[in-house]
Design an enzyme around this catalytic site. Structure first.
Site, PDB file in Angstrom:
ATOM      1  N   SER A 144       0.740  -1.082   0.037  1.00  0.00           N
ATOM      2  CA  SER A 144      -0.040  -0.127  -0.079  1.00  0.00           C
ATOM      3  C   SER A 144       0.944   1.254   0.054  1.00  0.00           C
ATOM      4  O   SER A 144       2.088   1.091   0.520  1.00  0.00           O
ATOM      5  CB  SER A 144      -0.756  -0.067   1.332  1.00  0.00           C
ATOM      6  OG  SER A 144      -1.347   1.366   1.398  1.00  0.00           O
ATOM      7  N   TYR A 157      -0.608  -0.023  10.428  1.00  0.00           N
ATOM      8  CA  TYR A 157      -0.905  -0.707   9.111  1.00  0.00           C
ATOM      9  C   TYR A 157      -0.029  -0.021   8.154  1.00  0.00           C
ATOM     10  O   TYR A 157       0.604  -0.900   7.529  1.00  0.00           O
ATOM     11  CB  TYR A 157      -2.407   0.089   8.728  1.00  0.00           C
ATOM     12  CG  TYR A 157      -2.702  -0.397   7.322  1.00  0.00           C
ATOM     13  CD1 TYR A 157      -2.885  -1.637   6.886  1.00  0.00           C
ATOM     14  CD2 TYR A 157      -2.703   0.772   6.315  1.00  0.00           C
ATOM     15  CE1 TYR A 157      -3.244  -2.027   5.468  1.00  0.00           C
ATOM     16  CE2 TYR A 157      -2.823   0.117   4.839  1.00  0.00           C
ATOM     17  CZ  TYR A 157      -3.213  -1.005   4.543  1.00  0.00           C
ATOM     18  OH  TYR A 157      -3.594  -1.486   3.256  1.00  0.00           O
TER      19      TYR A 157
END
Length: 272
Positions: A144, A157
């Site tokens: 990501s 995250y």
């Protein structure tokens, strides 16, 4: 050599219950590879398996496993012991919360590290030796843009996705000359069920079925992934992501973190 001969006969797809993982599994099946579908929700996996079986002449296997469980990798290894896994896709570990680190229990961050760091590392260590031994195979780890620099509301995250990116790059450095294609896919905003649910919960879209503004289509992401399997170690998905990385190249780390902070504030609808 056909795709199935190079990467089959079986693939294991983690995070295959919907969105990107389900689409990648269908793409593998279309190319003649049998797919073992891995995620937490049994019924969702069975639905994906039924759809694949109705469209393609391949076998499927459903593995309902909670990847936050410390014993997940061992359970997956045991459940696939009779399969020759030539392709591993790790597309699990989205963050459904997007909230400050201190506003969530520590257990949530620990589970994130387990799902996004420990399990893909353990699965690669388990499945890659056979790929090396036969001189062929593939590993795709979904990353990501959150892993490119630190930003608010995605502390664990973002850090876990930074691990995934560097892990894939390092694994490519060790395995690509042994016939194993390793690719870290770095995604931007993508129209997945998880993103739609998050933005709907925050009132940013009117329905969980509405496409979030600026989100890339799942089919476009998967098409880029298949087109670039041999272009590792890292592939930035989409023109927006590639443009963002090019812009970051001219910035200091401090400036990039400030930019991520501003983007995070904008996503929450608060002042930067």
């Amino acid at each position: 050599m056909t795709f199935a001969a190079r990467y089959g006969p079986w693939a294991l797809v983690a995070g295959a219950s919907d969105g990107l993982g389900a689409a990648f599994a269908a793409g593998l099946a279309e190319r003649g590879v049998h797919v073992a579908l891995l995620a937490r929700r049994q019924s969702a996996l069975e639905g994906v398996a039924a759809e694949i079986n109705s469209r393609y002449s391949v076998e499927t296997r459903v593995l309902a496993t909670d990847l936050a469980d410390p014993g997940a990798a061992a359970a997956i290894a045991a459940a696939t012991d009779d399969l020759e896994i030539g392709f591993l896709v790790y597309c699990a570990g989205a963050d459904p919360n997007f909230k400050p680190f201190l506003d969530a229990p520590l257990a949530a961050a620990e589970a994130m590290v387990q799902r996004n760091c420990m399990v893909p590392m353990q699965l690669c260590h388990h499945f890659a030796p056979a790929m090396v031994a036969r001189g062929g195979g593939g590993i795709v780890i979904f990353g990501s843009g959150a892993g490119l620099a630190g930003g608010p509301n995605m502390v664990a995250y973002g850090a876990s996705k930074a691990f995934d990116m560097v892990f894939a790059e390092a694994l490519w450095a060790e395995l690509h000359d042994k016939g194993v294609d390793v690719l870290g896919l770095i995604l931007g905003k993508t129209n997945t069920p998880a993103l739609r649910a998050l933005e709907h919960s925050r009132g940013q879209i009117g329905s969980p079925d509405q496409v979030p503004p600026g989100a890339a289509a799942v089919e476009d992401v998967i098409a880029e992934a298949f087109a670039n399997l041999t272009n590792g170690p890292t592939w930035m998905v989409g023109e927006d992501m590639r443009a963002a990385v090019q812009m970051m190249a001219s910035m200091t780390r401090n400036q990039i973190v400030e930019l991520m902070t501003q983007l995070g504030a904008a996503a929450m609808g608060t002042p930067g």
